[in-house]
Structures are given as C-alpha cells and as structure tokens.
Write an enzyme that holds these catalytic residues in place. Structure first.
Site, PDB file in Angstrom:
ATOM      1  N   SER A 146       0.687  -1.105   0.071  1.00  0.00           N
ATOM      2  CA  SER A 146      -0.337   0.016   0.102  1.00  0.00           C
ATOM      3  C   SER A 146       0.781   0.453  -0.142  1.00  0.00           C
ATOM      4  CB  SER A 146      -1.195   0.040   1.321  1.00  0.00           C
ATOM      5  OG  SER A 146      -1.843   0.807   1.092  1.00  0.00           O
ATOM      6  N   ASP A 225     -10.235  -5.915  -3.421  1.00  0.00           N
ATOM      7  CA  ASP A 225     -10.223  -4.700  -2.754  1.00  0.00           C
ATOM      8  C   ASP A 225     -10.459  -3.630  -2.352  1.00  0.00           C
ATOM      9  OD1 ASP A 225      -7.914  -2.252  -1.257  1.00  0.00           O
ATOM     10  OD2 ASP A 225      -6.578  -3.667  -1.685  1.00  0.00           O
ATOM     11  N   HIS A 258      -7.393  -5.904   0.556  1.00  0.00           N
ATOM     12  CA  HIS A 258      -6.466  -5.124   1.076  1.00  0.00           C
ATOM     13  C   HIS A 258      -5.502  -5.565   2.840  1.00  0.00           C
ATOM     14  CE1 HIS A 258      -4.033  -1.669  -0.576  1.00  0.00           C
ATOM     15  NE2 HIS A 258      -4.549  -1.241   1.663  1.00  0.00           N
TER      16      HIS A 258
END
Length: 280
Positions: A146, A225, A258
């Site tokens: 991320s 996600d 995620h």
C-alpha cells in the site's frame, strides 16, 4: 550508531529482533524489526516498507514471511512508517502524520523538522543494518504494501544503486492521482505538483526512471480490495510500464482484499522472487 536490541525471539531457526537507534535524518529514535536466518552471513537482505497506520511490528506478526526467508537464507528488515514521539508533528487523521510518512522528505512546516523518511530509509536505516547485523550491502532488495508499496517502488526508482529488485502488494501506484497521495503530498511537499511527480511511481516509470535497471517488477493486487479503484489504480502503473517498455508482472488475485490475509497468501512468492535476483 549501533542498534539497541529491545527484544529477541527465535523463529524458523533464525532470530527476530526488535531494535531502536538514533536517526540523524528524522532527529528522533527510530524502531525497526530484523529477521536473521540461521548461519553466520553476511546475508542478502530484503527491506520491507509497511502501509498506513503500521509500525515495525505489523509485518513481523501478520505477514508469515520468515519461513520462506529462512528457506532462502534471506534477512528481512522492516522500519517504522514515520518518526514518532513528543515534539513530532501529528494529525488526527490516520492518513497523515505519525504512521503515515509516505517515504518522502517533507519540505513544509510542521512536517519538515522530522518527516524525512526517504533519507531515513535510504541512508540511516541501511547504515544501522550494516553496522549492527551481518548483511551484505551488495545484495539488497525492497518490497512493501500500500503506502509501503508506493515507497518501495519510488525509492527503488530514485535510488536504483541501492536495490537489486523491487516488488509490491497493492501499491499506491500514482499518488499524485488519488486522495491519499494528494492529501499527503500537499501537506508534506507543498503546492508544487512538479515536486509531487518525483515521488509518483507511474510518472517516474513513464519518464524513463526504470530503463535498464530492473528486469521485472512484481505486483500483486487483490480484486476485492476496497481501495482498488479510488486509491491504488494499478492500471496507471501498467500503462506507464507499457509506454516505457518496462516489464511488469501484475497479478490480479481474485477475491483478495487489502489486508495481511492477502499478503500472507503470496508472500512466499515474493521472497522467492527476490531471493533469485539476490543470488544472481
């Protein structure tokens, strides 16, 4: 300055250390974790950069990377995601301030005094690893998740002499074109978007920053996600690589989100992928 070892744990035949050292870049104590496989070394080392709200500990307890690292004889080091402590600027929001350093050197008040995470990771952190642990500075790679995926990509592109390979999980592919990045860059770097572009992986690759430097870039992205469309935008990274002639292995993993559940499902692939390049 050598690292101060705070805790150690035996894991997969190796040793996991939690450590602290003084950083000249941030002007603060900085914490990190370090996994050393069995043996004497010097070991190739993977630098892991974590995402928003994370510390040096999240990866150690959730990613499940150390079994693969032990098999391949690779060390893994994970710094904290920002400076912290009394007198360090912060923000009530999770996506700015402490825990959200974005791996850039801030130029704007109140952040510029301590938020110098690019200089920290690429200089102070690597130096303390070499001083305190048996790592081989000629065999070093970087990966992340991320915000940390953004950091891994941009630091590898901006400092290719430091890293043999780079990969990412669900990276913020073009922070100049998403809310997380726009908010952070405006706060840390000011209103000049030309400065922002120097920390945008898609724009850097499109401008030729990866040319002749990395044989491939590995990215895993979950199709479930919740940040995929609004924040991560892997299609921008894919388009930039296609335009620049940079090989990109983008794996869209069906049904994954995620979280660290996603990462732990594919972390062995990344460790093995880097280990192959570190042993070449």
């Amino acid at each position: 300055m050598a690292a101060e070892i705070l805790q150690q744990h035996r894991v997969h035949g190796g040793t996991l250390s939690y450590a602290r050292h003084a950083s000249g870049a941030t002007g603060t104590p900085m914490r990190f974790s370090f996994f050393q496989p069995a043996g004497e070394g010097p070991f190739p080392v993977l630098i892991w950069l974590s995402g928003l709200t994370c510390t040096e500990e999240n990866f150690t307890t959730k990613a499940g990377a150390y079994a693969a690292a032990a098999r391949h004889g690779v060390a893994i080091a994970a710094p904290d995601t920002s400076p912290r402590g009394e007198g360090v600027a912060d923000d009530p929001a999770y996506d700015l301030g402490q825990g959200a350093g974005f791996y850039v050197d801030a130029t704007e008040a109140p952040w510029a005094a301590h938020f110098r995470m690019e200089s920290y990771v690429t200089a102070d952190f690597l130096a303390v690893l070499e001083e305190s642990f048996p790592v081989d500075p000629a065999r070093r790679s970087v990966f992340g998740h991320s915000m940390g995926g953004h950091g891994a990509l941009t630091l590898a592109l901006r400092h290719p002499q430091l890293f043999r390979s780079v990969s990412a999980f669900a990276p913020i592919s073009s922070p100049t074109q998403c809310p997380w990045g726009e908010k952070a860059f405006l706060a840390y770097l000011g209103e000049d978007r030309t400065a922002w572009a120097e920390h945008d992986a898609a724009l850097l690759i499109e401008a030729g920053a990866a040319k002749g430097r990395f044989d491939d870039i590995l990215v895993d992205q979950g199709t479930a996600d919740s940040f995929l469309e609004g924040q991560l935008k892997p299609e921008l990274l894919e388009a930039a690589c296609a335009k620049a002639g940079q090989k990109l292995t983008l794996r869209m993993q069906a049904g994954y989100d995620h979280s660290y559940f996603f990462m732990t499902s594919f972390i062995d692939d990344h460790v093995a992928w880097h280990a192959e390049r570190l042993s070449a």
